[in-house]
Structures are given as C-alpha cells and as structure tokens.
Design a protein around this motif. Structure first.
Motif, PDB file in Angstrom:
ATOM      1  N   SER A 120       0.861  -1.180   0.000  1.00 28.55           N
ATOM      2  CA  SER A 120       0.000   0.000   0.000  1.00 28.55           C
ATOM      3  C   SER A 120       0.901   1.235   0.000  1.00 28.55           C
ATOM      4  CB  SER A 120      -0.919  -0.008   1.222  1.00 28.55           C
ATOM      5  OG  SER A 120      -0.173   0.023   2.414  1.00 28.55           O
ATOM      6  N   SER A 121       0.354   2.335  -0.433  1.00 26.70           N
ATOM      7  CA  SER A 121       1.135   3.567  -0.566  1.00 26.70           C
ATOM      8  C   SER A 121       1.407   4.214   0.788  1.00 26.70           C
ATOM      9  CB  SER A 121       0.379   4.568  -1.438  1.00 26.70           C
ATOM     10  OG  SER A 121       0.175   4.039  -2.716  1.00 26.70           O
ATOM     11  N   THR A 122       2.514   4.946   0.845  1.00 28.87           N
ATOM     12  CA  THR A 122       2.815   5.770   2.013  1.00 28.87           C
ATOM     13  C   THR A 122       2.435   7.210   1.680  1.00 28.87           C
ATOM     14  OG1 THR A 122       5.054   6.286   1.273  1.00 28.87           O
ATOM     15  CG2 THR A 122       4.781   4.297   2.640  1.00 28.87           C
ATOM     16  N   ALA A 123       2.365   8.045   2.706  1.00 27.43           N
ATOM     17  CA  ALA A 123       2.053   9.460   2.494  1.00 27.43           C
ATOM     18  C   ALA A 123       3.096  10.115   1.595  1.00 27.43           C
ATOM     19  CB  ALA A 123       1.960  10.181   3.833  1.00 27.43           C
ATOM     20  N   SER A 124       4.348   9.767   1.781  1.00 27.50           N
ATOM     21  CA  SER A 124       5.420  10.340   0.959  1.00 27.50           C
ATOM     22  C   SER A 124       5.247   9.973  -0.506  1.00 27.50           C
ATOM     23  CB  SER A 124       6.782   9.850   1.434  1.00 27.50           C
ATOM     24  OG  SER A 124       6.984  10.199   2.769  1.00 27.50           O
ATOM     25  N   GLU A 125       4.865   8.721  -0.778  1.00 30.71           N
ATOM     26  CA  GLU A 125       4.660   8.287  -2.163  1.00 30.71           C
ATOM     27  C   GLU A 125       3.499   9.032  -2.814  1.00 30.71           C
ATOM     28  OE1 GLU A 125       6.256   3.681  -1.781  1.00 30.71           O
ATOM     29  OE2 GLU A 125       4.138   4.120  -1.390  1.00 30.71           O
ATOM     30  N   ILE A 126       2.437   9.225  -2.059  1.00 33.31           N
ATOM     31  CA  ILE A 126       1.282   9.946  -2.607  1.00 33.31           C
ATOM     32  C   ILE A 126       1.643  11.412  -2.868  1.00 33.31           C
ATOM     33  CG2 ILE A 126      -1.041  10.795  -2.093  1.00 33.31           C
ATOM     34  CD1 ILE A 126      -1.567   8.092  -0.741  1.00 33.31           C
ATOM     35  N   GLU A 127       2.374  12.004  -1.948  1.00 30.78           N
ATOM     36  CA  GLU A 127       2.808  13.398  -2.147  1.00 30.78           C
ATOM     37  C   GLU A 127       3.677  13.521  -3.399  1.00 30.78           C
ATOM     38  OE1 GLU A 127       3.076  15.852   1.990  1.00 30.78           O
ATOM     39  OE2 GLU A 127       4.643  14.370   1.631  1.00 30.78           O
ATOM     40  N   ARG A 128       4.619  12.597  -3.547  1.00 29.90           N
ATOM     41  CA  ARG A 128       5.503  12.624  -4.718  1.00 29.90           C
ATOM     42  C   ARG A 128       4.722  12.454  -6.012  1.00 29.90           C
ATOM     43  NH1 ARG A 128       9.164   9.757  -1.937  1.00 29.90           N
ATOM     44  NH2 ARG A 128       8.414   7.792  -2.742  1.00 29.90           N
ATOM     45  N   SER A 129       3.806  11.494  -6.032  1.00 32.80           N
ATOM     46  CA  SER A 129       3.066  11.225  -7.265  1.00 32.80           C
ATOM     47  C   SER A 129       2.096  12.347  -7.628  1.00 32.80           C
ATOM     48  CB  SER A 129       2.320   9.900  -7.176  1.00 32.80           C
ATOM     49  OG  SER A 129       1.285   9.992  -6.226  1.00 32.80           O
ATOM     50  N   SER A 130       1.663  13.119  -6.633  1.00 35.04           N
ATOM     51  CA  SER A 130       0.749  14.227  -6.922  1.00 35.04           C
ATOM     52  C   SER A 130       1.492  15.528  -7.223  1.00 35.04           C
ATOM     53  CB  SER A 130      -0.197  14.452  -5.747  1.00 35.04           C
ATOM     54  OG  SER A 130       0.503  15.012  -4.650  1.00 35.04           O
ATOM     55  N   ASN A 131       2.824  15.483  -7.168  1.00 36.81           N
ATOM     56  CA  ASN A 131       3.648  16.677  -7.413  1.00 36.81           C
ATOM     57  C   ASN A 131       3.239  17.855  -6.545  1.00 36.81           C
ATOM     58  OD1 ASN A 131       5.258  15.440  -9.388  1.00 36.81           O
ATOM     59  ND2 ASN A 131       3.718  15.858 -10.965  1.00 36.81           N
ATOM     60  N   GLY A 132       2.850  17.557  -5.312  1.00 34.35           N
ATOM     61  CA  GLY A 132       2.486  18.617  -4.382  1.00 34.35           C
ATOM     62  C   GLY A 132       1.132  19.249  -4.653  1.00 34.35           C
ATOM     63  N   LYS A 133       0.306  18.659  -5.503  1.00 29.84           N
ATOM     64  CA  LYS A 133      -0.993  19.237  -5.845  1.00 29.84           C
ATOM     65  C   LYS A 133      -2.058  18.963  -4.794  1.00 29.84           C
ATOM     66  CE  LYS A 133      -0.084  19.259 -10.746  1.00 29.84           C
ATOM     67  NZ  LYS A 133      -0.289  18.619 -12.021  1.00 29.84           N
ATOM     68  N   ILE A 134      -1.722  18.147  -3.800  1.00 28.71           N
ATOM     69  CA  ILE A 134      -2.650  17.900  -2.695  1.00 28.71           C
ATOM     70  C   ILE A 134      -2.045  18.590  -1.469  1.00 28.71           C
ATOM     71  CG2 ILE A 134      -3.863  16.185  -1.309  1.00 28.71           C
ATOM     72  CD1 ILE A 134      -3.355  14.171  -3.552  1.00 28.71           C
ATOM     73  N   PRO A 135      -2.468  19.806  -1.199  1.00 25.02           N
ATOM     74  CA  PRO A 135      -1.851  20.575  -0.118  1.00 25.02           C
ATOM     75  C   PRO A 135      -2.270  20.111   1.283  1.00 25.02           C
ATOM     76  CG  PRO A 135      -3.616  21.842  -1.115  1.00 25.02           C
ATOM     77  CD  PRO A 135      -3.489  20.572  -1.897  1.00 25.02           C
ATOM     78  N   ASN A 136      -3.368  19.401   1.386  1.00 23.48           N
ATOM     79  CA  ASN A 136      -3.888  19.006   2.684  1.00 23.48           C
ATOM     80  C   ASN A 136      -3.243  17.696   3.143  1.00 23.48           C
ATOM     81  OD1 ASN A 136      -5.411  18.240   4.898  1.00 23.48           O
ATOM     82  ND2 ASN A 136      -7.354  18.858   3.976  1.00 23.48           N
ATOM     83  N   ARG A 137      -2.315  17.800   4.061  1.00 21.71           N
ATOM     84  CA  ARG A 137      -1.587  16.631   4.570  1.00 21.71           C
ATOM     85  C   ARG A 137      -2.536  15.639   5.250  1.00 21.71           C
ATOM     86  NH1 ARG A 137       3.182  13.873   3.913  1.00 21.71           N
ATOM     87  NH2 ARG A 137       3.482  12.637   5.755  1.00 21.71           N
ATOM     88  N   LYS A 138      -3.547  16.144   5.913  1.00 20.71           N
ATOM     89  CA  LYS A 138      -4.507  15.282   6.604  1.00 20.71           C
ATOM     90  C   LYS A 138      -5.267  14.407   5.600  1.00 20.71           C
ATOM     91  CE  LYS A 138      -7.105  15.570  10.763  1.00 20.71           C
ATOM     92  NZ  LYS A 138      -6.073  15.244  11.692  1.00 20.71           N
ATOM     93  N   LEU A 139      -5.595  14.961   4.440  1.00 23.13           N
ATOM     94  CA  LEU A 139      -6.268  14.203   3.385  1.00 23.13           C
ATOM     95  C   LEU A 139      -5.372  13.077   2.881  1.00 23.13           C
ATOM     96  CD1 LEU A 139      -8.662  13.824   1.454  1.00 23.13           C
ATOM     97  CD2 LEU A 139      -7.571  15.477  -0.065  1.00 23.13           C
ATOM     98  N   ILE A 140      -4.101  13.358   2.721  1.00 25.10           N
ATOM     99  CA  ILE A 140      -3.145  12.341   2.279  1.00 25.10           C
ATOM    100  C   ILE A 140      -3.053  11.222   3.309  1.00 25.10           C
ATOM    101  CG2 ILE A 140      -0.701  11.883   1.814  1.00 25.10           C
ATOM    102  CD1 ILE A 140      -0.605  14.688   0.524  1.00 25.10           C
ATOM    103  N   GLU A 141      -2.956  11.595   4.579  1.00 21.96           N
ATOM    104  CA  GLU A 141      -2.850  10.582   5.638  1.00 21.96           C
ATOM    105  C   GLU A 141      -4.120   9.747   5.735  1.00 21.96           C
ATOM    106  OE1 GLU A 141      -1.715  12.727   9.154  1.00 21.96           O
ATOM    107  OE2 GLU A 141       0.281  13.149   8.356  1.00 21.96           O
ATOM    108  N   GLN A 142      -5.268  10.376   5.506  1.00 22.42           N
ATOM    109  CA  GLN A 142      -6.529   9.650   5.516  1.00 22.42           C
ATOM    110  C   GLN A 142      -6.565   8.652   4.357  1.00 22.42           C
ATOM    111  OE1 GLN A 142      -9.955  12.158   4.974  1.00 22.42           O
ATOM    112  NE2 GLN A 142     -11.381  10.570   5.623  1.00 22.42           N
ATOM    113  N   THR A 143      -6.103   9.065   3.199  1.00 24.57           N
ATOM    114  CA  THR A 143      -6.052   8.189   2.027  1.00 24.57           C
ATOM    115  C   THR A 143      -5.131   6.996   2.292  1.00 24.57           C
ATOM    116  OG1 THR A 143      -6.471  10.053   0.565  1.00 24.57           O
ATOM    117  CG2 THR A 143      -5.507   8.088  -0.437  1.00 24.57           C
ATOM    118  N   VAL A 144      -3.981   7.262   2.884  1.00 24.35           N
ATOM    119  CA  VAL A 144      -3.030   6.200   3.217  1.00 24.35           C
ATOM    120  C   VAL A 144      -3.681   5.200   4.163  1.00 24.35           C
ATOM    121  CG1 VAL A 144      -0.896   5.712   4.481  1.00 24.35           C
ATOM    122  CG2 VAL A 144      -0.947   7.534   2.785  1.00 24.35           C
TER     123      VAL A 144
END
Length: 174
Positions: free
Chosen positions: A124-148
């Motif tokens: 499964s993806s990590t928060a860092s991987e999702i951030e990298r793949s989105s090129n920083g287009k998801i500014p809400n860190r909480k949303l990324i962590e929820q997705t993870v």
C-alpha cells in the motif's frame, strides 16, 4: 528534541500504515498454497471432485463467480469478487490437483470503485509516495494521511479475504 520526537512519530506512523502483500517471482500479488490431502493416495480426479463441490458451495451466493474446469489437466479456474466496503476486488483462483495434493493460486487482484479499476499493488502507498506522485498538488496533509489509512485498511481486508478463501478450501478438503 521535541521536534525530533514528532519527526520520528510521524515517520513511524507512515511505516506502520504500509501493508505488504505476498508476491510471485515477478512481483505481482499472489497467494499460493501447496497442500497435501490427508489421504495421500487419493487420485487427482477425486480431489478435483471435492474441489468442485467446495467451489459450488463457497460461491453459491455469488452469481457473478465464473468457474471453468479443464478436466484433461485437473485444473479449476474461478473468477470471482470480494466486496469490501464500496470496493469490488476481482480475483482469479486457480486450483490444480495432482495425486494426493493440490495447489491453489489466487492472483489477478483488481480493485474497482466508482468506475475506476486498478491492479492491487504489492504494498500500500505511504504518504510520501502519494505526495511525490501528486507533485504537491494535494496541499492538505490530513487528506493524504486519511487516504493512506484507507488504502492500508483495504489492503488488510484484501489479505484477510484471500487467506480466508484458501483456509476454507483447505478445510473443505479434509
């Protein structure tokens, strides 16, 4: 020191959230068991009869499950779906019987939700991987962590479902 502690807690959370699924030699998600039946002298055809009876019972409530039997080679192919929350997880279960044993292989796992189909990855993806793949287009860190966390939960459920299917088969052939 306080920031260092927060930093380590943050990264340990991400490491714990990642779920690893078993893979084959080419890196695809695969669950496989080679099982000797209690009567080691039982012919492959008799084992296949038991396998087919198990499959008919196990998939009785799943009208979309497809079974194909290769009687010449004693192989049963089953295409079916796990429903996990609002996700459908399609998979293929291949059961090959030989004298006194069988091999069950669960592969081709694909998640489907809201018209989107994606193969299940080995981890499964990590928060860092999702951030990298989105090129920083998801500014809400909480949303990324929820997705993870949601993906990790889904992967745990997929793992549990796959293992339960193989355990049910083993139990059905005792």
């Amino acid at each position: 020191m306080k920031y260092l502690l927060v930093f380590f807690l943050f990264f340990s959370f991400n490491a714990l959230a990642q779920v690893k699924l078993p893979t084959n030699e080419v890196g695809q998600v695969q669950y496989q068991e080679l099982v000797r039946v209690p009567d080691t002298k039982r012919p492959a055809r008799q084992i296949m009869e038991q396998v087919r009876a198990w499959a008919d019972q196990y998939y009785a409530d799943e009208p979309t499950a497809e079974q194909q039997h290769d009687s010449a080679n004693n192989i049963l192919f089953i295409k079916a779906v796990y429903t996990i929350g609002d996700q459908a997880v399609r998979y293929t279960l291949t059961i090959e019987t030989k004298f006194g044993r069988y091999r069950a292989t669960l592969t081709d796992l694909i998640t489907e939700s809201s018209g989107l189909s994606l193969p299940v990855q080995p981890t499964s993806s990590t928060a860092s991987e999702i951030e990298r793949s989105s090129n920083g287009k998801i500014p809400n860190r909480k949303l990324i962590e929820q997705t993870v966390q949601q993906q990790a939960d889904l992967y745990h459920q997929i793992d549990k479902s796959c293992r339960a299917t193989l355990a049910s088969l083993k139990e059905g052939l005792k």
